[in-house]
Motif scaffolding. Structure first.
Motif, PDB file in Angstrom:
ATOM      1  N   VAL A 184      46.719 -12.282  38.222  1.00 33.52           N
ATOM      2  CA  VAL A 184      45.371 -11.860  37.331  1.00 33.52           C
ATOM      3  C   VAL A 184      44.441 -11.424  38.685  1.00 33.52           C
ATOM      4  CG1 VAL A 184      43.648 -13.005  36.453  1.00 33.52           C
ATOM      5  CG2 VAL A 184      45.657 -13.766  35.806  1.00 33.52           C
ATOM      6  N   SER A 185      43.645 -10.624  38.085  1.00 32.42           N
ATOM      7  CA  SER A 185      42.565  -9.962  39.117  1.00 32.42           C
ATOM      8  C   SER A 185      41.339 -10.909  39.061  1.00 32.42           C
ATOM      9  CB  SER A 185      42.077  -8.729  39.118  1.00 32.42           C
ATOM     10  OG  SER A 185      40.895  -8.453  39.867  1.00 32.42           O
ATOM     11  N   GLU A 186      40.789 -11.437  40.182  1.00 30.00           N
ATOM     12  CA  GLU A 186      39.723 -12.392  40.083  1.00 30.00           C
ATOM     13  C   GLU A 186      38.444 -11.651  39.238  1.00 30.00           C
ATOM     14  OE1 GLU A 186      38.038 -15.471  43.602  1.00 30.00           O
ATOM     15  OE2 GLU A 186      37.346 -13.569  43.700  1.00 30.00           O
ATOM     16  N   SER A 187      38.373 -10.318  39.639  1.00 32.08           N
ATOM     17  CA  SER A 187      37.324  -9.737  38.973  1.00 32.08           C
ATOM     18  C   SER A 187      37.821  -8.419  38.096  1.00 32.08           C
ATOM     19  CB  SER A 187      36.150  -9.424  39.889  1.00 32.08           C
ATOM     20  OG  SER A 187      36.660  -8.580  40.948  1.00 32.08           O
ATOM     21  N   ASN A 188      36.947  -8.001  37.176  1.00 38.58           N
ATOM     22  CA  ASN A 188      37.338  -6.477  36.555  1.00 38.58           C
ATOM     23  C   ASN A 188      37.193  -5.635  37.566  1.00 38.58           C
ATOM     24  OD1 ASN A 188      37.880  -7.279  33.987  1.00 38.58           O
ATOM     25  ND2 ASN A 188      35.526  -7.296  33.642  1.00 38.58           N
ATOM     26  N   LEU A 189      38.504  -4.664  37.841  1.00 39.44           N
ATOM     27  CA  LEU A 189      38.676  -3.778  38.933  1.00 39.44           C
ATOM     28  C   LEU A 189      38.473  -2.396  38.277  1.00 39.44           C
ATOM     29  CD1 LEU A 189      41.520  -5.547  40.868  1.00 39.44           C
ATOM     30  CD2 LEU A 189      38.975  -5.516  41.464  1.00 39.44           C
ATOM     31  N   GLY A 190      37.917  -1.495  39.070  1.00 38.21           N
ATOM     32  CA  GLY A 190      37.961  -0.085  38.693  1.00 38.21           C
ATOM     33  C   GLY A 190      38.802   0.742  39.835  1.00 38.21           C
ATOM     34  N   ALA A 191      38.548   2.071  39.550  1.00 38.11           N
ATOM     35  CA  ALA A 191      39.248   3.145  40.385  1.00 38.11           C
ATOM     36  C   ALA A 191      38.435   3.205  41.850  1.00 38.11           C
ATOM     37  CB  ALA A 191      39.548   4.375  39.777  1.00 38.11           C
ATOM     38  N   THR A 192      37.360   2.536  42.016  1.00 33.66           N
ATOM     39  CA  THR A 192      36.694   2.634  43.096  1.00 33.66           C
ATOM     40  C   THR A 192      36.772   1.466  44.050  1.00 33.66           C
ATOM     41  OG1 THR A 192      34.522   2.013  42.023  1.00 33.66           O
ATOM     42  CG2 THR A 192      35.222   4.675  42.100  1.00 33.66           C
ATOM     43  N   ASP A 193      37.281   0.320  43.469  1.00 30.02           N
ATOM     44  CA  ASP A 193      37.209  -0.972  44.418  1.00 30.02           C
ATOM     45  C   ASP A 193      38.282  -0.740  45.560  1.00 30.02           C
ATOM     46  OD1 ASP A 193      35.392  -2.614  43.005  1.00 30.02           O
ATOM     47  OD2 ASP A 193      36.846  -2.670  41.222  1.00 30.02           O
ATOM     48  N   ASN A 194      37.699  -1.253  46.623  1.00 32.57           N
ATOM     49  CA  ASN A 194      38.651  -1.002  47.614  1.00 32.57           C
ATOM     50  C   ASN A 194      38.999  -2.546  48.301  1.00 32.57           C
ATOM     51  OD1 ASN A 194      36.099  -1.802  48.870  1.00 32.57           O
ATOM     52  ND2 ASN A 194      35.985  -0.085  50.416  1.00 32.57           N
ATOM     53  N   SER A 195      38.446  -3.695  47.588  1.00 36.84           N
ATOM     54  CA  SER A 195      38.988  -5.113  47.907  1.00 36.84           C
ATOM     55  C   SER A 195      39.126  -5.772  46.700  1.00 36.84           C
ATOM     56  CB  SER A 195      38.088  -5.645  48.943  1.00 36.84           C
ATOM     57  OG  SER A 195      36.821  -5.934  48.221  1.00 36.84           O
TER      58      SER A 195
ATOM     59  N   PHE B 243      41.833   1.781  46.796  1.00 36.86           N
ATOM     60  CA  PHE B 243      43.056   1.527  45.911  1.00 36.86           C
ATOM     61  C   PHE B 243      43.462   0.127  45.659  1.00 36.86           C
ATOM     62  CE2 PHE B 243      44.935   5.511  48.575  1.00 36.86           C
ATOM     63  CZ  PHE B 243      44.116   6.187  47.665  1.00 36.86           C
ATOM     64  N   ALA B 244      42.523  -0.698  45.286  1.00 37.59           N
ATOM     65  CA  ALA B 244      42.652  -2.111  44.747  1.00 37.59           C
ATOM     66  C   ALA B 244      43.714  -2.108  43.391  1.00 37.59           C
ATOM     67  CB  ALA B 244      41.405  -2.668  44.325  1.00 37.59           C
ATOM     68  N   MET B 245      43.450  -0.952  42.746  1.00 35.96           N
ATOM     69  CA  MET B 245      44.285  -1.192  41.491  1.00 35.96           C
ATOM     70  C   MET B 245      45.862  -0.536  41.614  1.00 35.96           C
ATOM     71  SD  MET B 245      42.736  -2.039  38.923  1.00 35.96           S
ATOM     72  CE  MET B 245      44.086  -2.084  37.686  1.00 35.96           C
ATOM     73  N   ILE B 246      45.944   0.295  42.839  1.00 30.82           N
ATOM     74  CA  ILE B 246      47.429   0.357  43.360  1.00 30.82           C
ATOM     75  C   ILE B 246      48.142  -0.813  43.837  1.00 30.82           C
ATOM     76  CG2 ILE B 246      48.778   1.640  44.860  1.00 30.82           C
ATOM     77  CD1 ILE B 246      46.661   4.188  44.688  1.00 30.82           C
ATOM     78  N   ALA B 247      47.170  -1.627  44.602  1.00 30.47           N
ATOM     79  CA  ALA B 247      47.735  -2.930  45.096  1.00 30.47           C
ATOM     80  C   ALA B 247      47.989  -3.735  43.798  1.00 30.47           C
ATOM     81  CB  ALA B 247      46.631  -3.449  46.040  1.00 30.47           C
ATOM     82  N   MET B 248      47.208  -3.863  42.901  1.00 31.31           N
ATOM     83  CA  MET B 248      47.686  -4.772  41.917  1.00 31.31           C
ATOM     84  C   MET B 248      49.027  -4.470  41.185  1.00 31.31           C
ATOM     85  SD  MET B 248      45.400  -5.979  38.816  1.00 31.31           S
ATOM     86  CE  MET B 248      45.751  -7.194  37.493  1.00 31.31           C
TER      87      MET B 248
END
Lengths: 182, 738
Positions: free
Chosen positions: A161-172, A139-144
């Motif tokens: 700003v996110s350090e890296s490109n995030l997707g729907a499967t990132d958990n950190s 839920f990294a994107m929810i966190a953002m």
């Protein structure tokens, strides 16, 4: 996962679509609960993931965008719906973020001993705040979205700003928050 | 595709399902909650029970300890008091509610203001968090009983702001206070008693000091009065001595002897009393000198030998070879001790033996290394019972005092006083010398007195001068020399007298210069032994007085030999200037004294030559001789006097021979010749003697003539010849000088 996230997610879908579309999304998601969530219940988090996938395919929108938007709207709903969770005397976003782990998640753990909130740590360095998110849920994107919602709530023009490109499967994830842009 | 209606139906279905689930969950939560509440109530009850128990325990403890606690909310002016406070103040909590004001009212009026100020000022003056205070005050219970309270309080508040609470405790410490007061009272009483005792002690000490002072005064008085008595006693003895030299009937001589012995005994007694009184008042100073312990012991033993032999006793001296000849100490005092012990031994021993043993203490190689001398007087006499031994050294105690008076009569030595002071004096003297005296004895088994003295060997062992034959001294006119001893210390008197008597002198003793001057007016002495340091008048002044006084006096001034413990050259000059012809340093060395006296007796003739006019009692009337030889040349005088001497000597030998042979007519003839020659040349005594014998021989009383001749002719002639001899020596030296 706590039922409130599921009820908020269903509300989010219902808020942005018609009754027909939202029922289609729920139906297509093929949930064990048939989408009959209550805020006081506990449900497996992949029910939420299936709901997001279903919405993304039907609305032809990337799931990460949906999650980010959900997060943005969720912040205000949580603050207004559960004011007792929120610390007093906090009137800016960065102060709030710095006590998420120590205050809010501690309160959540006290009330729901079997819950497992994510680890959120903050560091202030070189004129920016670095927020690190770690969870067993993707839920990294929810966190953002939540961080952005927080900044909007305190009406501050901060840049997240996110350090890296995030997707729907990132958990950190690691987020940088700038006062005057990166 | 779903139509609108179906979608709505599904949503309603979904929401109903959610509601049912929510209700189910709610139902379950409610049941859980109820169970939890039940559990909570149970726990609460348990907790309350536990708290109640703890509270009761605490309150009981408070009650037992007479302890009470309170919490004072300062801002709200509200105080919560524990039951203990109520019971301490004796206020019924059911009837009355305590407040700060009510507490102040309970405080004893005398303590109230102080307590109120302490607390209120504390609050006002900005007490900080953690500050404590402490108070002790009295409270007044409703029934009027006063109790002592100890209070403790601690202020609490935020670290920065003002204090807002005071937690405190009070305790009834009346019992403690009373005990404390009692302790104080007891201590005060003790201190008072102690102070009383201290005062008593002080007054006792004062009394003791006064008694001691009085005793000292008494002792000094005794010493003084005894001294005053001794002066006329000395006069008495001197006069009795003079009387003894005159012609007396035998029965008169017996009476005189008794009188003289009694007077002597009196003087001995006085000497002992003076000695003891002086010892007691610390007036006796010990002398330190090198002296021969051998000589001292010999002199004493020889003195006592005749008396010991009268009682059938053998008197021995044993010297350990480790004893050096010369030791360092006070010879007069050591002599006095030995003398006393010898006197006692002789007094209590009949037909036995008495031994004076002198040796080192223990098994030391010599007195030199041990530094201690052991003097033992061992007798085989009647001994002293155990129970009497402890009394032996106490003053005024006489052990075995059943001895016949005649024994004491014999004792003219100054040692056996009869006052029971002898051994007490010995002990005091020994102790003053840091020594010890002890006795081992048993009834019938004799006695052993042991004196241990810390006497080191003399720094230099003096070589004895060649032994001088100390024949009895005689005067130029053939008499025993008459000597005056002027000396204030009885022991020194005794030593001097022993020595002079051993030289054949007749001795008179006085205690100071004043008496010496008086004695010289009273009697003619051949010489005076004059101590330098004496009370009333010292020897130097006395010598001057003696020589001054004699100018307008019938008696010729006697030559004076000075005695001094410290013979410094400057002093000796001073003594000579005063008129002393010699000075001897103490301790007296026997040979030195002998030689000095011998010289003085010879020098005296020179003085006679110069002052012959006043001489009426000498062997030769020098004035008569001078007038007879007047106008003759020196050589003629020498020749004539030499011839007279030769003739007289021959006639004397004839006379003695005729008397021995019993030829009275020839004796009468010889005496006639002597009478003429002697009277012509001033030898008046010899002339008179010759006339007496001649008269007896011619009147038929031949036996008297023989006896007188044999007894007196030799000494009288010798005296006259000695004068002529000295006259010749003097005359020829004048000749040589010219």
């Amino acid at each position: 996962m706590k039922g409130i996230i599921f009820t908020e997610l269903v509300n989010f879908v219902e808020r942005h679509t018609s009754t027909v579309v939202s029922e289609q999304i729920i139906s297509q998601a093929d949930l064990n609960t048939k989408g009959a969530f209550t805020a006081v219940g506990n449900y497996p988090h992949d029910e939420a993931l299936r709901l997001v996938s279903s919405a993304a395919s039907i609305l032809k929108t990337p799931p990460e965008d949906l999650m980010r938007q959900f997060g943005r709207e969720l912040f205000e709903h949580l603050v207004t719906g559960h004011p007792d969770f929120f610390p007093e005397h906090i009137d800016d976003a960065l102060s709030f973020l710095s006590v998420v782990q120590s205050h809010i998640h501690t309160e959540v753990k006290k009330l729901y001993p079997d819950s497992s909130p994510p680890n959120v740590s903050t560091v202030v360095e070189n004129g920016k705040m670095v927020v690190t998110y770690e969870s067993h849920r993707p839920f990294a994107m929810i966190a953002m979205g939540l961080i952005e919602g927080c900044c909007a709530y305190f009406d501050e023009s901060l840049t997240v700003v996110s350090e890296s490109n995030l997707g729907a499967t990132d958990n950190s994830a690691t987020f940088m928050i700038y006062a005057n842009g990166p | 595709m779903l139509d609108e209606l179906e979608a709505m139906q599904r949503r309603v279905e979904r929401e109903r399902a959610a509601r049912i689930e929510a209700e189910t969950l709610l139902e379950k939560k409610s049941r859980d909650l109820y169970a939890a509440m039940q559990e909570g109530e149970k726990l609460t009850a348990q907790l309350q029970q536990a708290v109640g128990f703890q509270t009761r325990k605490l309150l009981n403890a408070q009650r037992v300890a007479k302890f009470g606690t309170f919490v004072w909310d300062i801002a709200e002016e509200l105080v919560t008091w524990s039951e203990g406070v109520y019971s301490i103040l004796a206020i019924d909590p059911a009837a009355e509610q305590l407040s700060v004001e009510r507490y102040y009212e309970s405080v004893h009026p005398d303590d109230r203001d102080a307590l109120q100020k302490l607390i209120e000022n504390g609050i006002k003056d900005g007490l900080a968090h953690g500050d404590e205070f402490q108070t002790t005050h009295r409270i007044l219970r409703p029934d009027g009983e006063v109790r002592w309270i100890k209070g403790l309080g601690e202020f609490t508040g935020s670290d920065t702001g003002p204090v807002d609470f005071m937690f405190g405790a009070i305790q009834d410490v009346t019992a403690l206070k009373r005990a404390d007061d009692e302790v104080h009272q007891v201590r005060k009483n003790l201190e008072e008693r102690l102070s009383d005792l201290e005062q008593t002690r002080e007054s006792l000490e004062t009394a003791r000091d006064e008694a001691n002072a009085a005793n000292m005064t008494k002792s000094r008085f005794i010493a003084m009065i005894s001294h005053e008595i001794r002066t006329p006693t000395n006069g008495l003895l001197g006069t009795l001595g003079l009387l003894g030299e005159s012609n007396l009937e035998p029965s008169q001589k017996d009476l005189l002897r008794v009188a003289a012995s009694s007077a002597e005994m009196l003087r001995v007694l006085l000497n002992d009393i003076i000695d003891f009184a002086r010892l007691e008042t610390g007036q006796i100073q010990l002398e330190r000198a090198d002296f021969s312990i051998h000589d001292l012991a010999d002199q004493l033993v020889e003195f006592w030998r005749p008396l010991a032999e009268v009682s059938g006793n053998e008197l021995n001296t044993v010297f350990d070879k480790r004893v050096p000849d010369f030791v360092h100490g006070d010879p007069a005092r050591i002599g006095q001790i030995i003398n006393n012990l010898l006197s006692n031994a002789i007094k209590f021993t009949k037909d036995g033996s008495i031994t004076l043993r002198i040796g080192p203490v223990g098994t030391e190689q010599s007195v030199l290394s041990s530094g201690h001398l052991k003097i033992e007087i061992i007798d085989s006499g009647k001994g002293i019972a155990k129970e009497e031994q402890s009394k032996l050294f106490k003053e005024f105690s006489q052990v075995g005092s059943d001895e016949s008076a005649s024994n004491r009569f014999y004792d003219s030595s100054g040692s056996n006083s009869g006052a029971g002071l002898g051994l007490a004096i010995c002990k005091a003297l020994v102790e003053q010398m840091d020594g010890t005296i002890s006795v081992i004895s048993a009834l019938g088994a004799g006695s052993r007195f042991c004196v241990k003295l810390p006497l080191g060997a003399a720094a230099h062992q003096m070589a004895h001068s060649e032994t001088v034959a100390m024949n009895p001294l005689i005067t130029a006119d053939g008499r025993k020399p008459v000597a005056l001893i002027a000396e204030d210390v009885p022991a020194n008197q005794m030593v001097a007298r022993l020595l002079l008597e051993s030289f054949g002198c007749i001795v008179d003793i006085v205690d100071d210069g004043v008496e010496a001057v008086a004695a010289c007016k009273r009697r003619k002495f051949d010489f005076v032994l004059m101590d330098i340091s004496m009370p009333r008048m010292d020897g130097v002044n006395a010598t001057k007085m003696i020589h001054t006084v004699s100018d307008d006096d019938a008696l010729e001034p006697p030559p004076v030999i000075g005695l001094t413990a410290f013979a410094f050259t400057a002093d000796i000059d001073r003594f000579h200037d005063a008129g002393m012809c010699d000075v001897i340093s103490k301790p007296i060395h026997k040979e030195t004294l002998y030689k000095a006296i011998q010289a003085v007796l010879q020098n005296k003739e020179l003085k006679i030559t110069e002052t012959a006019a006043s001489s009426g009692d000498t062997a030769v009337d020098i004035k008569a001789l001078k007038s007879l030889t007047g106008g003759l040349s020196t050589q003629q005088v020498l020749d004539i006097v030499t011839q007279v001497s030769v003739d007289l000597d021959k006639l004397r030998r004839d006379a003695v021979m005729f008397a021995s042979n019993g030829d009275s007519s020839e004796l009468g003839r010889s005496c006639h010749a002597v009478k003429g020659l002697a009277s012509s040349f001033g030898a008046q005594a010899l002339a008179e003697l010759a006339q007496t014998i001649e008269a007896s021989a011619r009147s038929g009383d031949a036996e008297a003539a023989f006896a007188t001749t044999l007894k007196s002719f030799d000494p009288t002639t010798d005296a006259a010849l000695a004068v002529y001899k000295n006259y010749l020596a003097n005359y020829s030296s004048t000749l040589n000088d010219n």
